[in-house]
Design a protein around this motif. Structure first.
Motif, PDB file in Angstrom:
ATOM      1  N   TYR A 149      -6.551   7.579   2.439  1.00 52.21           N
ATOM      2  CA  TYR A 149      -6.677   7.053   1.009  1.00 52.21           C
ATOM      3  C   TYR A 149      -5.570   6.450   0.526  1.00 52.21           C
ATOM      4  CZ  TYR A 149     -10.962   9.849   0.754  1.00 52.21           C
ATOM      5  OH  TYR A 149     -12.213  10.177   1.187  1.00 52.21           O
ATOM      6  N   PHE A 150      -5.453   5.325  -0.324  1.00 51.98           N
ATOM      7  CA  PHE A 150      -4.104   4.720  -0.687  1.00 51.98           C
ATOM      8  C   PHE A 150      -4.489   3.903  -1.989  1.00 51.98           C
ATOM      9  CE2 PHE A 150      -7.083   1.532   1.713  1.00 51.98           C
ATOM     10  CZ  PHE A 150      -7.029   0.618   0.772  1.00 51.98           C
ATOM     11  N   ASP A 163      -5.773  12.900  -8.081  1.00 54.82           N
ATOM     12  CA  ASP A 163      -5.271  12.931  -9.207  1.00 54.82           C
ATOM     13  C   ASP A 163      -3.846  12.237  -9.089  1.00 54.82           C
ATOM     14  OD1 ASP A 163      -7.161  14.406 -10.544  1.00 54.82           O
ATOM     15  OD2 ASP A 163      -6.177  16.433 -10.135  1.00 54.82           O
ATOM     16  N   ASP A 164      -3.156  12.269  -7.961  1.00 52.60           N
ATOM     17  CA  ASP A 164      -1.971  11.665  -7.893  1.00 52.60           C
ATOM     18  C   ASP A 164      -2.426  10.072  -7.625  1.00 52.60           C
ATOM     19  OD1 ASP A 164      -0.595  13.916  -7.549  1.00 52.60           O
ATOM     20  OD2 ASP A 164      -0.483  13.810  -5.602  1.00 52.60           O
ATOM     21  N   ARG A 165      -3.398   9.448  -7.000  1.00 56.83           N
ATOM     22  CA  ARG A 165      -3.727   8.272  -7.043  1.00 56.83           C
ATOM     23  C   ARG A 165      -4.020   7.589  -8.512  1.00 56.83           C
ATOM     24  NH1 ARG A 165      -6.697  10.033  -2.568  1.00 56.83           N
ATOM     25  NH2 ARG A 165      -8.513  10.081  -3.654  1.00 56.83           N
ATOM     26  N   LYS A 166      -4.560   8.489  -9.232  1.00 53.14           N
ATOM     27  CA  LYS A 166      -5.153   7.945 -10.535  1.00 53.14           C
ATOM     28  C   LYS A 166      -3.488   7.818 -11.355  1.00 53.14           C
ATOM     29  CE  LYS A 166      -9.583  10.115 -10.825  1.00 53.14           C
ATOM     30  NZ  LYS A 166     -10.360  11.203 -11.166  1.00 53.14           N
ATOM     31  N   GLU A 167      -2.664   8.651 -11.337  1.00 55.20           N
ATOM     32  CA  GLU A 167      -1.626   8.654 -11.948  1.00 55.20           C
ATOM     33  C   GLU A 167      -0.565   7.786 -11.469  1.00 55.20           C
ATOM     34  OE1 GLU A 167       1.920  12.161 -12.579  1.00 55.20           O
ATOM     35  OE2 GLU A 167      -0.266  12.741 -12.269  1.00 55.20           O
ATOM     36  N   LEU A 168      -0.584   7.600 -10.175  1.00 52.70           N
ATOM     37  CA  LEU A 168       0.178   6.237  -9.533  1.00 52.70           C
ATOM     38  C   LEU A 168      -0.434   4.924  -9.961  1.00 52.70           C
ATOM     39  CD1 LEU A 168       2.390   5.141  -7.887  1.00 52.70           C
ATOM     40  CD2 LEU A 168       0.892   5.700  -5.730  1.00 52.70           C
ATOM     41  N   THR A 172      -1.424  -5.528 -10.555  1.00 53.03           N
ATOM     42  CA  THR A 172      -2.748  -5.354 -10.554  1.00 53.03           C
ATOM     43  C   THR A 172      -3.065  -4.360  -9.212  1.00 53.03           C
ATOM     44  OG1 THR A 172      -3.076  -7.596 -10.978  1.00 53.03           O
ATOM     45  CG2 THR A 172      -5.069  -6.512  -9.622  1.00 53.03           C
ATOM     46  N   VAL A 173      -3.878  -3.466  -9.325  1.00 53.65           N
ATOM     47  CA  VAL A 173      -3.922  -2.431  -8.562  1.00 53.65           C
ATOM     48  C   VAL A 173      -5.491  -1.971  -7.840  1.00 53.65           C
ATOM     49  CG1 VAL A 173      -3.873   0.284  -8.663  1.00 53.65           C
ATOM     50  CG2 VAL A 173      -2.299  -0.973  -9.814  1.00 53.65           C
ATOM     51  N   ARG A 174      -5.505  -1.708  -6.683  1.00 53.53           N
ATOM     52  CA  ARG A 174      -6.781  -1.183  -6.171  1.00 53.53           C
ATOM     53  C   ARG A 174      -6.472   0.045  -5.576  1.00 53.53           C
ATOM     54  NH1 ARG A 174      -9.958  -2.043  -1.257  1.00 53.53           N
ATOM     55  NH2 ARG A 174      -8.186  -2.768  -0.242  1.00 53.53           N
ATOM     56  N   MET A 175      -7.508   0.962  -5.724  1.00 53.63           N
ATOM     57  CA  MET A 175      -7.514   2.169  -4.972  1.00 53.63           C
ATOM     58  C   MET A 175      -8.694   2.004  -3.719  1.00 53.63           C
ATOM     59  SD  MET A 175      -7.142   5.435  -7.552  1.00 53.63           S
ATOM     60  CE  MET A 175      -8.094   4.652  -8.715  1.00 53.63           C
ATOM     61  N   GLY A 176      -8.262   2.515  -2.545  1.00 53.41           N
ATOM     62  CA  GLY A 176      -9.200   2.396  -1.409  1.00 53.41           C
ATOM     63  C   GLY A 176      -9.118   3.433  -0.381  1.00 53.41           C
ATOM     64  N   LYS A 177      -9.724   3.482   0.781  1.00 53.60           N
ATOM     65  CA  LYS A 177      -9.772   4.302   1.616  1.00 53.60           C
ATOM     66  C   LYS A 177     -10.143   3.563   2.873  1.00 53.60           C
ATOM     67  CE  LYS A 177     -14.541   5.859   1.055  1.00 53.60           C
ATOM     68  NZ  LYS A 177     -15.177   6.973   0.707  1.00 53.60           N
ATOM     69  N   LYS A 186       0.791  -1.018  -0.006  1.00 53.25           N
ATOM     70  CA  LYS A 186       0.207  -0.036   0.094  1.00 53.25           C
ATOM     71  C   LYS A 186       0.901   1.242  -0.139  1.00 53.25           C
ATOM     72  CE  LYS A 186      -4.128  -1.837   2.601  1.00 53.25           C
ATOM     73  NZ  LYS A 186      -4.748  -1.564   3.652  1.00 53.25           N
ATOM     74  N   ILE A 187       0.400   2.295  -0.717  1.00 51.12           N
ATOM     75  CA  ILE A 187       1.025   3.470  -0.879  1.00 51.12           C
ATOM     76  C   ILE A 187      -0.121   4.532  -0.434  1.00 51.12           C
ATOM     77  CG2 ILE A 187       2.140   5.399  -2.253  1.00 51.12           C
ATOM     78  CD1 ILE A 187       3.220   2.966  -3.970  1.00 51.12           C
ATOM     79  N   ASP A 188       0.196   5.288   0.814  1.00 49.10           N
ATOM     80  CA  ASP A 188      -0.789   6.434   1.098  1.00 49.10           C
ATOM     81  C   ASP A 188      -0.680   7.328   0.145  1.00 49.10           C
ATOM     82  OD1 ASP A 188      -1.491   4.731   3.175  1.00 49.10           O
ATOM     83  OD2 ASP A 188      -0.430   6.009   4.514  1.00 49.10           O
ATOM     84  N   CYS A 189      -1.720   7.919  -0.217  1.00 47.24           N
ATOM     85  CA  CYS A 189      -1.643   9.156  -1.213  1.00 47.24           C
ATOM     86  C   CYS A 189      -3.127  10.119  -1.088  1.00 47.24           C
ATOM     87  CB  CYS A 189      -1.607   8.617  -2.581  1.00 47.24           C
ATOM     88  SG  CYS A 189      -1.051   9.643  -4.070  1.00 47.24           S
ATOM     89  N   GLY A 190      -2.759  11.268  -0.736  1.00 46.49           N
ATOM     90  CA  GLY A 190      -3.944  11.876  -0.442  1.00 46.49           C
ATOM     91  C   GLY A 190      -4.734  12.769  -1.503  1.00 46.49           C
ATOM     92  N   LYS A 191      -4.119  13.101  -2.601  1.00 51.42           N
ATOM     93  CA  LYS A 191      -4.795  13.836  -3.470  1.00 51.42           C
ATOM     94  C   LYS A 191      -5.362  12.536  -4.939  1.00 51.42           C
ATOM     95  CE  LYS A 191      -2.140  17.954  -3.494  1.00 51.42           C
ATOM     96  NZ  LYS A 191      -1.547  18.979  -4.171  1.00 51.42           N
TER      97      LYS A 191
END
Length: 54
Positions: free
Chosen positions: A44-45, A13-18, A28-33, A6-11
C-alpha cells in the motif's frame, strides 16, 4: 509532466493522515496498492505530486 513520488505505508489510518498533510501543503494525492517484485502480497502506498508542475 510532474514528477510523481510514492511513500509506502501499511496502516490505513497512517495513509489517511499522510494524505491530509500532503493535500494541506499543496500536493495532489492518490492512495493505491500494487504487487511488487512478483510477490503475492500487496504493498500500500500514497502517491503525490504538485499539480502546478503539469
Amino acid at each position: 509532466m510532474a514528477q510523481h513520488y510514492k511513500i509506502d505505508c501499511g496502516k490505513a489510518d497512517d495513509r489517511k493522515e499522510l494524505a491530509v498533510i500532503l493535500v494541506m501543503n499543496g500536493y495532489t494525492v492518490r492512495m493505491g496498492k500494487e504487487k511488487r517484485s512478483g510477490k503475492s502480497t500487496l504493498t500500500y502506498f500514497v502517491e503525490y505530486w504538485r499539480a502546478d508542475d503539469e
